[in-house]
Write a protein that holds these residues in place. Structure first.
Motif, mmCIF file in Angstrom:
data_model
loop_
_atom_site.group_PDB
_atom_site.id
_atom_site.type_symbol
_atom_site.label_atom_id
_atom_site.label_comp_id
_atom_site.label_asym_id
_atom_site.label_seq_id
_atom_site.Cartn_x
_atom_site.Cartn_y
_atom_site.Cartn_z
ATOM 1 N N ASN A 280 -6.466 -1.201 -0.276
ATOM 2 C CA ASN A 280 -5.090 -0.901 -1.183
ATOM 3 C C ASN A 280 -3.744 -1.139 -0.492
ATOM 4 O O ASN A 280 -3.017 -1.628 -1.156
ATOM 5 C CB ASN A 280 -5.324 0.783 -1.378
ATOM 6 C CG ASN A 280 -6.332 0.866 -2.346
ATOM 7 O OD1 ASN A 280 -6.901 0.394 -2.875
ATOM 8 N ND2 ASN A 280 -6.183 2.370 -2.803
ATOM 9 N N VAL A 281 -3.801 -1.193 0.753
ATOM 10 C CA VAL A 281 -2.396 -1.511 1.368
ATOM 11 C C VAL A 281 -2.482 -2.926 1.289
ATOM 12 O O VAL A 281 -1.017 -3.301 0.917
ATOM 13 C CB VAL A 281 -2.426 -1.176 2.980
ATOM 14 C CG1 VAL A 281 -1.526 -1.622 3.840
ATOM 15 C CG2 VAL A 281 -2.830 0.417 3.016
ATOM 16 N N ASN A 282 -3.193 -3.735 1.539
ATOM 17 C CA ASN A 282 -3.200 -5.353 1.323
ATOM 18 C C ASN A 282 -2.643 -5.640 -0.043
ATOM 19 O O ASN A 282 -1.790 -6.510 -0.286
ATOM 20 C CB ASN A 282 -4.220 -5.820 1.570
ATOM 21 C CG ASN A 282 -4.880 -5.652 3.184
ATOM 22 O OD1 ASN A 282 -3.812 -5.449 3.849
ATOM 23 N ND2 ASN A 282 -6.172 -5.853 3.310
ATOM 24 N N LEU B 125 4.197 10.625 0.280
ATOM 25 C CA LEU B 125 4.234 9.384 1.204
ATOM 26 C C LEU B 125 3.058 8.523 1.050
ATOM 27 O O LEU B 125 3.294 7.143 1.137
ATOM 28 C CB LEU B 125 4.534 9.860 2.538
ATOM 29 C CG LEU B 125 5.769 10.580 3.115
ATOM 30 C CD1 LEU B 125 5.500 11.389 4.591
ATOM 31 C CD2 LEU B 125 6.831 9.758 2.853
ATOM 32 N N ALA B 126 1.809 9.170 0.772
ATOM 33 C CA ALA B 126 0.593 8.359 0.627
ATOM 34 C C ALA B 126 0.618 7.315 -0.569
ATOM 35 O O ALA B 126 0.000 6.441 -0.484
ATOM 36 C CB ALA B 126 -0.787 9.406 0.803
ATOM 37 N N THR B 127 1.020 7.773 -1.598
ATOM 38 C CA THR B 127 1.424 7.002 -2.686
ATOM 39 C C THR B 127 2.543 6.005 -2.682
ATOM 40 O O THR B 127 3.024 5.474 -3.689
ATOM 41 C CB THR B 127 1.381 7.852 -3.896
ATOM 42 O OG1 THR B 127 2.543 8.752 -3.928
ATOM 43 C CG2 THR B 127 0.132 8.587 -4.378
ATOM 44 N N ILE C 63 -3.531 5.507 -3.673
ATOM 45 C CA ILE C 63 -2.935 6.005 -2.024
ATOM 46 C C ILE C 63 -2.871 4.380 -1.584
ATOM 47 O O ILE C 63 -3.789 3.405 -1.719
ATOM 48 C CB ILE C 63 -4.263 6.421 -1.292
ATOM 49 C CG1 ILE C 63 -4.389 7.658 -1.684
ATOM 50 C CG2 ILE C 63 -3.901 6.315 0.272
ATOM 51 C CD1 ILE C 63 -3.387 8.910 -1.517
ATOM 52 N N VAL C 64 -1.701 4.124 -1.238
ATOM 53 C CA VAL C 64 -1.268 2.900 -0.862
ATOM 54 C C VAL C 64 -0.627 2.835 0.628
ATOM 55 O O VAL C 64 -0.107 1.914 1.369
ATOM 56 C CB VAL C 64 -0.198 2.069 -1.738
ATOM 57 C CG1 VAL C 64 -0.885 1.660 -2.942
ATOM 58 C CG2 VAL C 64 1.096 2.901 -1.741
ATOM 59 N N ALA C 65 -0.569 4.115 1.501
ATOM 60 C CA ALA C 65 -0.046 4.163 2.720
ATOM 61 C C ALA C 65 -1.041 5.258 3.475
ATOM 62 O O ALA C 65 -1.515 6.158 2.860
ATOM 63 C CB ALA C 65 1.432 4.577 2.607
ATOM 64 N N ASP C 66 -1.091 4.811 4.896
ATOM 65 C CA ASP C 66 -1.907 5.736 5.591
ATOM 66 C C ASP C 66 -0.851 6.972 6.281
ATOM 67 O O ASP C 66 0.084 6.485 6.761
ATOM 68 C CB ASP C 66 -2.627 5.352 6.844
ATOM 69 C CG ASP C 66 -3.456 5.827 7.715
ATOM 70 O OD1 ASP C 66 -3.854 6.911 6.840
ATOM 71 O OD2 ASP C 66 -3.679 5.642 8.614
ATOM 72 N N ILE C 67 -1.048 8.198 6.319
ATOM 73 C CA ILE C 67 -0.570 9.222 6.499
ATOM 74 C C ILE C 67 -0.897 9.953 7.666
ATOM 75 O O ILE C 67 -2.196 10.085 7.580
ATOM 76 C CB ILE C 67 0.048 10.215 5.311
ATOM 77 C CG1 ILE C 67 -1.069 10.872 4.843
ATOM 78 C CG2 ILE C 67 0.932 9.394 4.368
ATOM 79 C CD1 ILE C 67 -0.803 12.029 3.941
ATOM 80 N N PRO C 68 -0.207 10.669 8.513
ATOM 81 C CA PRO C 68 -1.091 11.401 9.697
ATOM 82 C C PRO C 68 -1.536 12.662 9.109
ATOM 83 O O PRO C 68 -1.108 13.213 7.927
ATOM 84 C CB PRO C 68 0.152 11.782 10.561
ATOM 85 C CG PRO C 68 1.301 10.708 10.331
ATOM 86 C CD PRO C 68 1.223 10.343 8.869
#
Length: 455
Positions: free
Chosen positions: A280-282, A403-405, A387-392
């Motif tokens: 997803n991030v890519n 943040l995750a979206t 989801i397009v970002a990894d969050i703690p």
């Protein structure tokens, strides 16, 4: 409320009088100081990973305590949560033995020895001598801390109960009791009286472990074999709502039994969801706007939309307790709310307790499942950005969804909706617990025995 009183409470009261569950409950509750300080140390050490405030927090801590400011928190974590299973084995064995009229001292030592008998003695390590090449191979005396932390808690509970039951029963066989003369000090006399039962218990448990490795588990030790048996049905799982529900059900079902669900299933879920999240991030970095091409169950999906306050969405429970005005748990709320905001809920899991507490079975499992269905459906239908970002994992609820979206407000709205759902699910059970406690205070307990689980 009538349904809870008619169908749930009789079952809860029956389980609540079980001596094994009482021993587990009392041991876990007795560990609250250990789990609390361990949780707080994890929280303080990971606040720097929270976007926005993290950088300023870390700069503040470095300016006050220096570059090694995380050392104390790491040491506290290592001495508490990293050895949680050992504390549980000792505590459960002691409480269970006491329920049989035994003093519990020898029983807890024997149980601890039995647990150590059932863990590996050899591990594969890599050593690089000064100026030499790395050497990799089996080395005796190296034991992974995963055999001592919450990952092995379920195994520890089984071993503690089995070892204690064996020891107590053998100690009642008069032919195995060594009687010393009356002039011998009582402490020495008691130790020798249980010498043979203790030795026999350790031998029996050790023999069981050997038979397990030779004929059943294909060489795997007890904890590894249990983990393999439990997670093997999940092999080859794919991104689907059924898999999402299954994962959430197992995670919370294991937690109810005292097993750390996320750690147990991490070997399967973490690689899968990390890969899907990276995909997803890519795609997001490449400017893909077609949301149907994105994975749903990816990356931090569960942390952002389901595990609000930790496993079981216990932030909703805390808010429900505030709404219901639970003055009885005023101190627990004060201790559990700050870490709960940052997804750390051991104080509530073991302090209320939720683990092995029948009253909380339904909301603790049903709530996250319903939240998973809502979140998966919302993302798959395109109502919420994927989801397009990894969050703690310590990112607070709602903020994590945002943040995750990738900063999309739809993610925050979905997290807020799920939080409201969890509050509504927990609220009737909070009220039910209040009624139960009111009956006890009026001298009319719901069961004959008052020594029941804290429901």
């Amino acid at each position: 409320m009538n349904f809870i009183d008619k169908f749930i409470m009789p079952f809860a009261n029956k389980l609540g009088n079980n001596r094994h569950l009482l021993a587990i409950r009392d041991a876990l509750v007795g560990m609250i100081a250990i789990t609390m300080i361990g949780s707080l140390s994890v929280l303080l050490n990971n606040l720097g990973a929270v976007p926005g405030i993290g950088k300023y927090y870390e700069n503040l801590m470095v300016s006050i305590f220096g570059e090694t400011w995380k050392t104390l928190g790491g040491d506290i974590w290592w001495g508490t949560l990293a050895f949680m299973t050992i504390f549980a084995v000792v505590g459960i064995s002691y409480k269970l033995a006491r329920s049989y009229g035994d003093d519990g001292f020898e029983a807890m030592l024997v149980a601890a020895a039995c647990f150590f008998v059932l863990i590996p003695q050899v591990a594969n390590v890599s050593i690089t001598p000064d100026g030499g090449k790395a050497v990799t191979g089996g080395a005796w005396g190296f034991v992974s801390w995963n055999y001592f932390n919450a990952t092995a808690l379920f195994t520890g509970i089984i071993v503690a109960i089995a070892a204690t039951e064996t020891f107590v029963r053998l100690a009642k066989i008069k032919y195995l009791v060594i009687k010393l003369p009356d002039g011998v000090p009582p402490a020495v006399s008691r130790s020798f009286a249980k010498l043979l039962p203790g030795m026999a218990t350790i031998f029996i448990i050790g023999l069981f472990g050997l038979i397990l490795r030779k004929f059943i588990s294909d060489g795997a030790y007890l904890n590894d074999w249990i983990n393999k048996v439990l997670v093997s049905p999940l092999t080859g799982a794919v991104d689907s709502i059924l898999f999402a529900i299954l994962i959430v059900f197992l995670v919370h079902g294991f937690w109810i039994l005292g097993l750390h669900g996320p750690n147990l299933l991490g070997g399967i879920t973490t690689p899968l969801m990390t890969k899907l999240g990276q995909d997803n991030v890519n795609m997001y970095a490449q400017g893909v706007h077609d949301l149907s091409k994105y994975h749903v169950l990816a990356g931090s999906f569960l942390d952002a939309f389901v595990y609000l306050g930790g496993s079981g969405a216990t932030l909703g429970l805390l808010i429900a307790m505030f709404i219901a005005g639970r003055k009885r748990h005023k101190q627990l709320l004060a201790l559990g709310t700050p870490p709960g905001i940052f997804q750390i809920n051991e104080p509530i899991l073991f302090g209320l307790p939720i683990v092995l507490n029948p009253l909380w079975f339904i909301p603790f499992i049903l709530g996250p499942i319903l939240m998973t269905i809502i979140a998966y459906t919302s993302v798959s239908l395109g109502w919420v950005h994927p989801i397009v970002a990894d969050i703690p994992w310590v990112t607070p609820a709602i903020v994590g969804g945002l943040l995750a979206t990738g900063g999309h407000i739809s993610g925050a709205i979905l997290a807020a909706v799920n939080l409201a759902v969890s509050i509504l699910i927990y609220l009737p059970f909070v009220i039910a617990q209040g009624r139960i406690e009111a009956r006890k205070e009026q001298g009319n307990p719901p069961a004959q025995s008052t020594d029941t689980l804290n429901v």
